[in-house]
Design an enzyme around this catalytic site. Sequence first.
Site, PDB file in Angstrom:
ATOM      1  NE  ARG A   1      -2.107  -1.424   3.852  1.00  0.00           N
ATOM      2  CZ  ARG A   1      -2.569  -0.974   4.934  1.00  0.00           C
ATOM      3  NH1 ARG A   1      -3.274  -0.362   5.076  1.00  0.00           N
ATOM      4  NH2 ARG A   1      -1.803  -1.002   5.813  1.00  0.00           N
TER       5      ARG A   1
ATOM      6  CG  ASN B   1      -3.589  -4.207   3.466  1.00  0.00           C
ATOM      7  OD1 ASN B   1      -3.253  -4.010   2.185  1.00  0.00           O
ATOM      8  ND2 ASN B   1      -3.129  -4.257   4.506  1.00  0.00           N
TER       9      ASN B   1
END
EC number: 3.6.1.7
Length: 93
Positions: free
Chosen positions: A21, A40
């Site tokens: 990320r 996530n």
Amino acid sequence: MNEDVRITVWVRGRVQGVGFRWFTRENALEIGGLTGFALNLDDGRVQVVAEGPRDNCHRLLEWLSSADTPGRVDGVTEIWGTPRGGYDTFAIR
């Protein structure tokens, strides 16, 4: 024509716990002109939503599908659509 679009991408593989990320955010900011987020999911995938110029979204998608990402990407699924707005920057969620 490089109109603004929205792309939602689901990335499968070993993409959690490897900085995926963070690097996605860094790439989106480096490409420029993109807002959205990387998140996530409970099933081990990462969801990426990006809005901005079509060419910039394509560049982010190419990176998400490449071997340059952290971890291991086994596949991506994407959906293209119309921007909805509401994002100030590109965030990690």
